[in-house]
Design a protein around this motif. Sequence first.
Motif, PDB file in Angstrom:
ATOM      1  N   SER A   1     -24.290   0.737   2.849  1.00 37.01           N
ATOM      2  CA  SER A   1     -24.233   0.203   4.209  1.00 37.01           C
ATOM      3  C   SER A   1     -23.787   1.277   5.192  1.00 37.01           C
ATOM      4  N   LEU A   2     -22.799   2.074   4.787  1.00 32.22           N
ATOM      5  CA  LEU A   2     -22.299   3.161   5.634  1.00 32.22           C
ATOM      6  C   LEU A   2     -23.403   4.181   5.905  1.00 32.22           C
TER       7      LEU A   2
ATOM      8  N   GLY B   1      -9.470   2.438  -4.310  1.00 29.72           N
ATOM      9  CA  GLY B   1     -10.516   2.197  -3.320  1.00 29.72           C
ATOM     10  C   GLY B   1     -10.138   2.697  -1.944  1.00 29.72           C
ATOM     11  N   GLU B   2      -8.850   2.560  -1.583  1.00 29.48           N
ATOM     12  CA  GLU B   2      -8.381   3.044  -0.283  1.00 29.48           C
ATOM     13  C   GLU B   2      -8.418   4.569  -0.231  1.00 29.48           C
ATOM     14  N   ARG B   3      -8.046   5.215  -1.327  1.00 34.09           N
ATOM     15  CA  ARG B   3      -8.128   6.688  -1.367  1.00 34.09           C
ATOM     16  C   ARG B   3      -9.569   7.156  -1.222  1.00 34.09           C
TER      17      ARG B   3
ATOM     18  N   LYS C   1      -5.310   0.397   9.596  1.00 30.63           N
ATOM     19  CA  LYS C   1      -3.923   0.009   9.321  1.00 30.63           C
ATOM     20  C   LYS C   1      -3.245   0.927   8.296  1.00 30.63           C
ATOM     21  N   LEU C   2      -4.004   1.826   7.679  1.00 24.62           N
ATOM     22  CA  LEU C   2      -3.446   2.709   6.650  1.00 24.62           C
ATOM     23  C   LEU C   2      -3.122   4.105   7.179  1.00 24.62           C
ATOM     24  N   LEU C   3      -3.368   4.378   8.448  1.00 29.54           N
ATOM     25  CA  LEU C   3      -3.320   5.744   8.966  1.00 29.54           C
ATOM     26  C   LEU C   3      -1.962   6.421   8.815  1.00 29.54           C
ATOM     27  N   GLU C   4      -0.874   5.657   8.799  1.00 38.07           N
ATOM     28  CA  GLU C   4       0.453   6.269   8.693  1.00 38.07           C
ATOM     29  C   GLU C   4       0.969   6.338   7.256  1.00 38.07           C
ATOM     30  N   ARG C   5       0.189   5.873   6.316  1.00 40.09           N
ATOM     31  CA  ARG C   5       0.636   5.893   4.918  1.00 40.09           C
ATOM     32  C   ARG C   5       0.307   7.228   4.254  1.00 40.09           C
ATOM     33  N   LYS C   6       0.981   7.500   3.127  1.00 38.11           N
ATOM     34  CA  LYS C   6       0.698   8.667   2.302  1.00 38.11           C
ATOM     35  C   LYS C   6      -0.245   8.243   1.166  1.00 38.11           C
TER      36      LYS C   6
ATOM     37  N   LEU D   1     -14.643   2.513  11.178  1.00 35.45           N
ATOM     38  CA  LEU D   1     -15.880   2.356  10.428  1.00 35.45           C
ATOM     39  C   LEU D   1     -15.607   1.971   8.979  1.00 35.45           C
ATOM     40  N   LEU D   2     -14.517   2.511   8.420  1.00 35.42           N
ATOM     41  CA  LEU D   2     -14.183   2.294   7.011  1.00 35.42           C
ATOM     42  C   LEU D   2     -13.132   1.211   6.801  1.00 35.42           C
ATOM     43  N   SER D   3     -12.709   0.564   7.894  1.00 35.73           N
ATOM     44  CA  SER D   3     -11.700  -0.515   7.834  1.00 35.73           C
ATOM     45  C   SER D   3     -10.382  -0.044   7.214  1.00 35.73           C
TER      46      SER D   3
END
Length: 355
Positions: free
Chosen positions: A179-180, A138-140, A126-131, A121-123
């Motif tokens: 939008s969310l 914006g990603e945080r 691809k970041l799921l394994e990062r710290k 939902l939040l696109s």
Amino acid sequence: MPHLELRNLEKQYASGSDAVKGISFAAGKGEFVVLVGPSGCGKSTTLRMIAGLEEATGGDIIINGKRVNDLAPKDRDIAMVFQNYALYPHLTVYENIAFPLAIRKEQKSTIEAAVHSAANLLSITKLLERKPKELSGGERQRVALGRAIVRSPQVFLFDEPLSNLDAALRTEMRAELKSLQRRLGTTMVYVTHDQTEAMTMGDTIVVMNSGKLEQVGTPRAIYDEPASPFVARFLGTPTINMIAGKMAADSYFEAGNFRLYIPSPQFAEGSDVLLGIRPEAFAVASAGSTDSSVVSGTVELLERLGGVTNCYITSPIAERGRIAITLSDSDALPAIGDELRIIPRSQGLHLFGKK
């Protein structure tokens, strides 16, 4: 029935100071409500009382028809997103988002499905394994949102979540959050001191000042019909022009040599009043006009913003000694130091009792 309702909510500290003074408002199911006001007005305290992080000293907090004042935060079925994101640095993005479900001891398959659904939902799949240290601001922010979303709460609470982002990213995240919210259909209460966020995001705006509720309404209604000089000044860029004067005969407002006809003024002749004129409600006066509502002044500042230019002229009748006017690029733009004659249009005028 409102989905969230505050009734005469109060917060008084041991020192005797009143942070929140008997505010009341309601939010419907799926409504986006924005609490806006200057620093120290009580908006974050109100949000924390809804969350259960602060104890209300008076009034009622009702969620989905149930009074929750005496419930612990974990039992109120709300999710809160803070200004500083509060991510666990030693956990991956996946583990941060999964954390609320993990402490509930949900099944692994349930957690995995919820995390991937939120990430998609939040696109941020691809970041799921990062710290967190490997992420941009914006990603945080998206990870913090994901952690709230997986709880599927009845109410989302946001405490100035975009204030740490740069201007361009704030604009992008405002659109994404709105939008969310539409896609989720969950009631959201959002705290900000930024009037642009309030005007662009809120279905309903709650304007607060010094712990009190000044006005509740849609963004358009509050901008077009401010209930007080504070509301009129707080919403709008540049800020509204205020002129102190009196009501004269035949529904005319007077301040020195300035006279302006006010339809249905609702103030008696001789009353001390404040006239508010939005910057966009001024036009450049035609050459040779002798109308008593023409204001003349020297241009002291120009703010060129692309399609429009904010022009500030000196004027002894204005509250702060200058008047702001918004000009479009189709207007003949003056230069600093020029003399400019302007005249109010019939719309964008607001009259308040001086007291």
